[in-house]
Design a protein around this motif. Structure first.
Motif: not given
Length: 214
Positions: A55-58, A76-85, A49-52
């Motif tokens: 403590l809310v999960f983003c 393998n998570c979708p976020l790893s592909l989005i993060l570089p943006s 998980a990612v939180c702000d």
């Protein structure tokens, strides 16, 4: 606004969230049971998980067996592909189990010879990243079933975990919560990332922030 809250607390610039993984204990399947046994010796399903700063999960990603390392879950998570943006001056903070990149900053590897600048960076990094550990602690305090999820339908377990995360967010956004009354889980993973394999841009960015924190 989130960047400013993180910065005000520990002086670490550009932080949009903190990422980590935690283990949800389960009975474990009779088949392929070994793949669900984590490094602490019990069967589990992983929650990343990612939180702000509140403590809310983003972002939440659940379902990998307990034996899988955090770095593999991340790859393998979708976020790893989005993060570089993300803009290059914004980033997540992760522990040393994660790979260093421009948008995912991890601590300097402590080889016993860290400089004062590197130690200062690691201290500020840890003080800022602790939010995700607090968020996991609050989640498991509010939903105690996650301390041992007695389910045998493996396909449904990730849905229950994600639903608890959604309810966690709803509670935080609609009710006051005292997040000082729980114990944080000890889910720290062993280091894996190797700075020698990362890009020079990411290494340079981390060093630049480390110098700025002095």
């Amino acid at each position: 606004m989130l960047l400013m809250v993180f910065f005000t607390r520990c002086g670490f610039p550009g932080v949009v969230g903190a990422v980590d993984g935690t283990h949800i204990p389960i009975p474990g399947p009779s088949q392929r049971r070994d793949s669900y046994i984590n490094r602490k010796g019990f069967p589990s399903i992983q929650l990343q998980a990612v939180c702000d700063s509140n403590l809310v999960f983003c972002d939440v990603y659940a379902g990998w067996p307990g034996s899988v390392h955090d770095a593999r879950v991340w790859r393998n998570c979708p976020l790893s592909l989005i993060l570089p943006s993300l803009p290059p001056n914004q980033h997540l903070l992760g522990d040393s189990a994660y790979p260093l990149s421009v948008n995912l900053l991890v601590p300097f590897r402590d080889n016993g010879h860290l400089s004062c600048i590197e130690k200062k960076f690691n201290k500020s990094h840890s003080s800022t990243r602790v939010n995700i550990e607090r968020a996991f602690g609050l989640l498991k305090c509010k939903f105690r079933r996650l301390q041992f999820l007695d389910m045998h339908l493996l396909d449904e377990i990730p849905n229950v975990i994600v639903a608890c995360c959604a309810l966690h967010n709803f509670i935080l956004q609609n009710e006051s919560s005292d997040d000082e009354e729980f114990d944080m889980p000890d889910d720290t993973c062993c280091p894996l990332a190797d700075d020698n394999s990362t890009g020079q841009v990411a290494l340079g960015k981390r060093l630049e922030i480390a110098n700025m924190l002095m």
